[in-house]
Design an enzyme around this catalytic site. Structure first.
Site, PDB file in Angstrom:
ATOM      1  N   ALA A 264     -51.187 -41.238 -19.478  1.00 38.41           N
ATOM      2  CA  ALA A 264     -52.003 -42.270 -18.827  1.00 38.41           C
ATOM      3  C   ALA A 264     -51.187 -42.983 -17.761  1.00 38.41           C
ATOM      4  O   ALA A 264     -50.031 -43.324 -17.984  1.00 38.41           O
ATOM      5  CB  ALA A 264     -52.508 -43.275 -19.854  1.00 38.41           C
ATOM      6  N   ALA A 265     -51.784 -43.167 -16.620  1.00 31.13           N
ATOM      7  CA  ALA A 265     -51.079 -43.818 -15.513  1.00 31.13           C
ATOM      8  C   ALA A 265     -52.071 -44.081 -14.393  1.00 31.13           C
ATOM      9  O   ALA A 265     -53.158 -43.497 -14.359  1.00 31.13           O
ATOM     10  CB  ALA A 265     -49.960 -42.907 -14.982  1.00 31.13           C
TER      11      ALA A 265
ATOM     12  N   TYR B  55     -45.372 -45.722  -6.416  1.00 29.02           N
ATOM     13  CA  TYR B  55     -45.741 -44.749  -7.456  1.00 29.02           C
ATOM     14  C   TYR B  55     -44.489 -44.121  -8.062  1.00 29.02           C
ATOM     15  O   TYR B  55     -44.303 -44.102  -9.283  1.00 29.02           O
ATOM     16  CB  TYR B  55     -46.659 -43.662  -6.874  1.00 29.02           C
ATOM     17  CG  TYR B  55     -46.898 -42.514  -7.847  1.00 29.02           C
ATOM     18  CD1 TYR B  55     -47.644 -42.707  -9.007  1.00 29.02           C
ATOM     19  CD2 TYR B  55     -46.358 -41.243  -7.616  1.00 29.02           C
ATOM     20  CE1 TYR B  55     -47.847 -41.667  -9.917  1.00 29.02           C
ATOM     21  CE2 TYR B  55     -46.560 -40.201  -8.512  1.00 29.02           C
ATOM     22  CZ  TYR B  55     -47.305 -40.422  -9.665  1.00 29.02           C
ATOM     23  OH  TYR B  55     -47.495 -39.392 -10.546  1.00 29.02           O
TER      24      TYR B  55
ATOM     25  N   LYS C  20     -42.813 -44.281 -11.902  1.00 31.15           N
ATOM     26  CA  LYS C  20     -42.612 -43.093 -12.753  1.00 31.15           C
ATOM     27  C   LYS C  20     -41.135 -42.973 -13.148  1.00 31.15           C
ATOM     28  O   LYS C  20     -40.808 -42.609 -14.266  1.00 31.15           O
ATOM     29  CB  LYS C  20     -43.085 -41.814 -12.050  1.00 31.15           C
ATOM     30  CG  LYS C  20     -44.558 -41.757 -11.708  1.00 31.15           C
ATOM     31  CD  LYS C  20     -45.483 -42.048 -12.872  1.00 31.15           C
ATOM     32  CE  LYS C  20     -45.475 -40.979 -13.946  1.00 31.15           C
ATOM     33  NZ  LYS C  20     -46.499 -41.262 -15.000  1.00 31.15           N
TER      34      LYS C  20
ATOM     35  N   ARG D 206     -45.239 -27.039  -0.439  1.00 28.52           N
ATOM     36  CA  ARG D 206     -45.133 -27.727  -1.722  1.00 28.52           C
ATOM     37  C   ARG D 206     -45.212 -26.694  -2.839  1.00 28.52           C
ATOM     38  O   ARG D 206     -45.788 -25.624  -2.655  1.00 28.52           O
ATOM     39  CB  ARG D 206     -46.301 -28.720  -1.909  1.00 28.52           C
ATOM     40  CG  ARG D 206     -46.240 -29.918  -0.986  1.00 28.52           C
ATOM     41  CD  ARG D 206     -45.162 -30.895  -1.424  1.00 28.52           C
ATOM     42  NE  ARG D 206     -45.078 -32.061  -0.551  1.00 28.52           N
ATOM     43  CZ  ARG D 206     -44.026 -32.357   0.204  1.00 28.52           C
ATOM     44  NH1 ARG D 206     -42.989 -31.553   0.260  1.00 28.52           N
ATOM     45  NH2 ARG D 206     -44.005 -33.455   0.922  1.00 28.52           N
TER      46      ARG D 206
ATOM     47  N   ASP E  44     -43.400 -37.036   5.888  1.00 33.08           N
ATOM     48  CA  ASP E  44     -43.586 -37.054   4.441  1.00 33.08           C
ATOM     49  C   ASP E  44     -42.219 -37.139   3.769  1.00 33.08           C
ATOM     50  O   ASP E  44     -41.199 -36.898   4.396  1.00 33.08           O
ATOM     51  CB  ASP E  44     -44.212 -35.707   4.057  1.00 33.08           C
ATOM     52  CG  ASP E  44     -45.510 -35.913   3.306  1.00 33.08           C
ATOM     53  OD1 ASP E  44     -45.742 -37.028   2.840  1.00 33.08           O
ATOM     54  OD2 ASP E  44     -46.265 -34.931   3.206  1.00 33.08           O
TER      55      ASP E  44
END
Ligand SMILES: NC(=O)c1ccc[n+]([C@@H]2O[C@H](COP(=O)([O-])OP(=O)(O)OC[C@H]3O[C@@H](n4cnc5c(N)ncnc54)[C@H](O)[C@@H]3O)[C@@H](O)[C@H]2O)c1
Length: 308
Positions: A68-69, A137, A141, A201, A261
């Protein structure tokens, strides 16, 4: 084993619940949203940030898989304080519950974004030194990883940290790159690529990822960190070409370059392969095909594409 899955109604969590059921574990979901995918599975609908809720949900479980986040970076950007409360304080509530209930293992969902701008030449493995995160974010984490370490050292709460690659597949958020390209191609609209589309990616098909998460419950993976990534490097251009091959040959247009990025080198999945016996076995082309098949069935059956 009875396993609490926080975030079990979400994208990755719902596949983890599938994997637990397939391996004859007994999942229990803790989520603010009831699961549209597993309405028959035992669930606590409540907020991770409330200690009593987590303690109640964790009673009599053998392990917690903590997913959950606030996981969408746009939501984090819009409300960084809520993201901190859920991702950092919420993770601490999970570790507290594990401490009080003597739960044998917490499996924590982190992200390969913690390797952003890592000062490493060549392949990145789990021992790579990390740069300070440039996104809230990622900061939340990484903070969760640090709490896992601290609870192990101070209170003996055993944990396993999993750094996920970029997941895709059935039940993905519609706004993510692959779902949005598929939706546009299905409508016959052009796909827009920012810049030259050569940036790559490492995606991971979500059912493969969920398998790796459940394998991490094994005794030997306590105190370990694993990258759960696909080995293939896929560029935006290749995503577009794969979607056009699977869905239909819509035009490609190039838009302006996006602001730089975060730099991510090639991430090694060798430790998970050796120690968990896990590799992401679904090729990118097969995964996109399976996602498109699922979308068609979900559309026909009016199955919710996303939770909540
Ligand atoms: N999707 C990705 O690209 C990605 C990549 C790497 C790591 N991760 C990590 O994997 C995990 C799962 O991500 P996901 O993509 O399935 O996200 P998701 O948003 O689909 O699922 C998260 C779930 O957590 C629930 N939740 C949120 N706040 C809560 C709270 N306060 N209390 C209880 N439940 C709450 C949501 O209702 C949702 O069902 C997250 O920890 C995320 O950081 C995701």
């Amino acid at each position: 084993m009875r396993v609490l899955v926080t975030g079990g109604s979400g994208f990755i969590g719902s596949h983890v619940v599938d994997q637990l059921l397939a391996r004859e574990h007994e999942p229990v979901i803790l989520d603010t949203t009831p699961s549209p995918h597993h309405p028959w599975v035992t669930a606590v609908v409540g907020d991770l940030t409330h200690p009593e809720t987590v303690l109640g949900a964790a009673r009599d479980v053998g392990a917690i898989i903590h997913l959950a986040a606030v996981a969408d970076v746009n939501d984090v950007f819009a409300d960084p304080v809520r993201a901190g409360a859920v991702n950092v304080h919420g993770t601490q509530m999970v570790l507290e519950a594990a401490r009080h209930e003597n739960i044998g293992r917490v499996v924590y969902a982190s992200t390969v974004w913690v390797y952003g701008n890592a000062p490493v030449e060549g392949e990145i493995d789990e021992d790579a030194p990390l740069a300070h995160p440039s996104h809230v974010y990622t900061a939340t984490k990484l903070a969760g990883e640090m709490y896992c370490n601290a609870y192990r050292e101070l209170y003996g709460v055993e944990s396993t940290i999993l750094r996920f690659g970029i997941p895709y597949g059935p039940r993905a958020r519609p706004a993510a790159v692959i779902p949005s390209f598929v939706a546009r191609a299905q409508q016959g609209d052009a796909l827009t690529i920012a810049g030259d589309g050569n940036q790559t990616r490492q995606f991971v098909y979500v059912e493969d990822l969920a398998e790796g998460v459940v394998l991490a419950l094994e005794q030997a993976s306590a105190r370990r960190i694993y990258n759960l990534v696909g080995d293939e490097e896929t560029s935006v251009r290749q995503i577009a070409d794969t979607v056009r091959a699977v869905v239909g040959d819509v035009p490609l247009v190039h838009g302006p370059e996006r602001p730089a990025d975060v730099r991510l080198g090639h991430i090694s999945g060798a430790r998970a392969a050796t120690e968990l016996g896990w590799t992401a076995s679904t090729s990118f082309a097969d995964g996109v095909r399976r996602y498109v098949d699922w979308i068609s069935i979900a559309d026909r059956l009016a199955v919710p594409a996303t939770p909540g």
